[in-house]
Design an enzyme around this catalytic site. Structure first.
Site, mmCIF file in Angstrom:
data_model
loop_
_atom_site.group_PDB
_atom_site.id
_atom_site.type_symbol
_atom_site.label_atom_id
_atom_site.label_comp_id
_atom_site.label_asym_id
_atom_site.label_seq_id
_atom_site.Cartn_x
_atom_site.Cartn_y
_atom_site.Cartn_z
ATOM 1 N N ASN A 1 0.947 -1.209 -0.011
ATOM 2 C CA ASN A 1 -0.015 0.063 -0.075
ATOM 3 C C ASN A 1 0.905 1.185 0.034
ATOM 4 O OD1 ASN A 1 -1.951 2.090 0.409
ATOM 5 N ND2 ASN A 1 -2.328 1.439 2.399
ATOM 6 N N TRP A 2 1.006 1.875 -1.160
ATOM 7 C CA TRP A 2 2.034 3.068 -1.443
ATOM 8 C C TRP A 2 1.365 4.158 -0.641
ATOM 9 C CZ3 TRP A 2 3.753 2.739 -7.115
ATOM 10 C CH2 TRP A 2 4.525 1.330 -7.256
ATOM 11 N N LYS A 3 -0.149 4.333 -0.487
ATOM 12 C CA LYS A 3 -0.431 5.478 0.166
ATOM 13 C C LYS A 3 -0.259 6.572 -0.753
ATOM 14 C CE LYS A 3 -0.260 3.412 4.663
ATOM 15 N NZ LYS A 3 -0.134 3.485 5.939
ATOM 16 N N HIS B 1 -9.605 1.058 4.613
ATOM 17 C CA HIS B 1 -8.343 1.401 5.375
ATOM 18 C C HIS B 1 -8.616 2.345 6.353
ATOM 19 C CE1 HIS B 1 -4.277 2.570 6.234
ATOM 20 N NE2 HIS B 1 -3.754 1.501 5.604
ATOM 21 N N GLU C 1 -7.072 4.686 7.440
ATOM 22 C CA GLU C 1 -6.779 5.977 7.384
ATOM 23 C C GLU C 1 -8.042 6.726 6.755
ATOM 24 O OE1 GLU C 1 -3.210 5.642 5.294
ATOM 25 O OE2 GLU C 1 -2.191 4.965 7.115
ATOM 26 N N GLU D 1 -5.614 -4.863 10.187
ATOM 27 C CA GLU D 1 -4.611 -4.064 10.501
ATOM 28 C C GLU D 1 -4.940 -3.140 11.938
ATOM 29 O OE1 GLU D 1 -2.564 -2.822 6.763
ATOM 30 O OE2 GLU D 1 -4.361 -1.577 6.888
ATOM 31 N N GLY E 1 2.258 2.140 10.697
ATOM 32 C CA GLY E 1 3.231 3.111 10.563
ATOM 33 C C GLY E 1 3.896 3.665 11.995
ATOM 34 N N SER F 1 3.054 -2.257 10.414
ATOM 35 C CA SER F 1 4.519 -2.331 10.462
ATOM 36 C C SER F 1 5.040 -3.789 10.149
ATOM 37 C CB SER F 1 4.739 -2.080 12.045
ATOM 38 O OG SER F 1 4.452 -0.589 12.209
ATOM 39 N N GLY G 1 2.726 -1.376 4.163
ATOM 40 C CA GLY G 1 2.636 0.185 3.901
ATOM 41 C C GLY G 1 4.149 0.680 3.563
ATOM 42 N N GLY G 2 4.850 1.204 4.790
ATOM 43 C CA GLY G 2 6.118 1.877 4.629
ATOM 44 C C GLY G 2 7.030 1.011 4.037
HETATM 45 P P1 PGA Z 1 2.634 0.223 7.654
HETATM 46 O O1 PGA Z 1 1.085 0.436 6.882
HETATM 47 O O2 PGA Z 1 2.973 -1.221 6.928
HETATM 48 O O3 PGA Z 1 3.349 1.358 7.144
HETATM 49 O O4 PGA Z 1 2.582 0.113 9.129
HETATM 50 C C1 PGA Z 1 0.307 -0.655 6.556
HETATM 51 C C2 PGA Z 1 -1.021 0.022 6.100
HETATM 52 O O5 PGA Z 1 -1.369 1.012 6.538
HETATM 53 O O6 PGA Z 1 -1.511 -0.781 5.321
#
Ligand code: PGA
Length: 253
Positions: free
Chosen positions: A9-11, A98, A100, A170, A176, A216, A237-238
């Site tokens: 997930n590049w966001k 998600h 967010e 998640e 994050g 994470s 994500g990251g």
């Molecule tokens: P993260 O994000 O791996 O940076 O914790 C995961 C996500 O939001 O899908």
């Protein structure tokens, strides 16, 4: 056999040039190094979906996903992107719900049920996200909340249709933050979700649905997480923004 999936997930990150470089690097390394039957989904920002898809070419192990779609199919919704648009570009996956989106854009269960429906109507596979904030876990209400999130956006689906869903657990406190759920915490919640699905749809259907862990995930913890019986891959994500480490995560499955 459940599908094993690692989704990145590049966001809202990367310029076009950077996205192209990241894609080429991941694609090359996956072709050279990844064996077995894992499916890799690159969830790029909307403007990059087609360029990323083009760069992937005929590499069948990698596909592209979107990070959201509108609950509407078309119309005067400035700035939105619809499921039919994604389908017309042959984008097979879409992340929905998600944390967010829930937190910053006020998305909740009923809206997400509509998004799930419109995505499925256009043959997109939703990666439906659920997970609890820290204070909910501290009150020991995390299982109840996650079950409710699954119920309110997915349980209106019939047995044939629920099979088309991918679920991502998640925990919000792990996204994050560098704080991963322990393998035991992940396994426990995945088992709760699967049992909940089994209660509604029967064990065979529950056993066919891939449940990914997100929060994470990195090259150091992926192996232990992916070794859990009910963890069928990850939503990353990251680390999905770093080609080398992301491929190491993929290879951990
Ligand atoms: P993260 O994000 O791996 O940076 O914790 C995961 C996500 O939001 O899908």
């Amino acid at each position: 056999m459940r599908a094993k999936i690692v989704a990145g997930n590049w966001k809202m990150n990367k310029t076009l040039e950077e996205a192209n470089t990241l894609t080429s690097e991941i694609s090359g390394m996956v072709a050279d190094e990844v064996r077995g039957d894992v499916k890799v989904v690159l969830c790029a920002p909307f403007p990059y979906l087609l360029p990323v898809k083009k760069l992937i070419g005929d590499q069948t192990r990698i596909v592209v996903g979107a990070q959201n779609c509108s609950e509407h199919e078309a119309g005067a919704y400035t700035g939105e992107v619809s499921a039919p648009m994604l389908a017309s570009m042959h984008i097979p996956y879409v992340i929905l719900g998600h944390s967010e989106r829930r937190q910053y854009f006020g998305e909740g269960g009923a809206l997400l049920a509509k998004k799930v429906d419109v995505a499925l109507k256009h043959n997109l596979t939703p990666i439906y996200c659920c997970g609890e904030p820290l204070e909910v876990r501290e009150r020991n209400e995390h299982e109840a909340l996650v079950k409710k999130q699954v119920e309110e956006s997915l349980f209106h689906l019939d047995a044939e249709t629920i099979k088309k869903i991918v679920i991502a657990y998640e925990p919000v406190w792990a996204i994050g933050t560098g704080k991963t759920a322990s393998a035991q915490q992940a396994q426990d919640m995945h088992a709760v979700i699967r049992k909940h699905l089994a209660g509604k749809y029967g064990q065979a259907i529950a056993d066919s649905i891939s449940i990914l862990y997100g929060g994470s995930v990195n090259a150091a913890n992926a192996k232990e997480l992916f070794a859990c019986a009910d963890v069928d891959g990850g939503l990353v994500g990251g680390v999905s923004l770093k080609s080398r480490e992301f491929v190491e995560v993929i290879k951990s499955i």
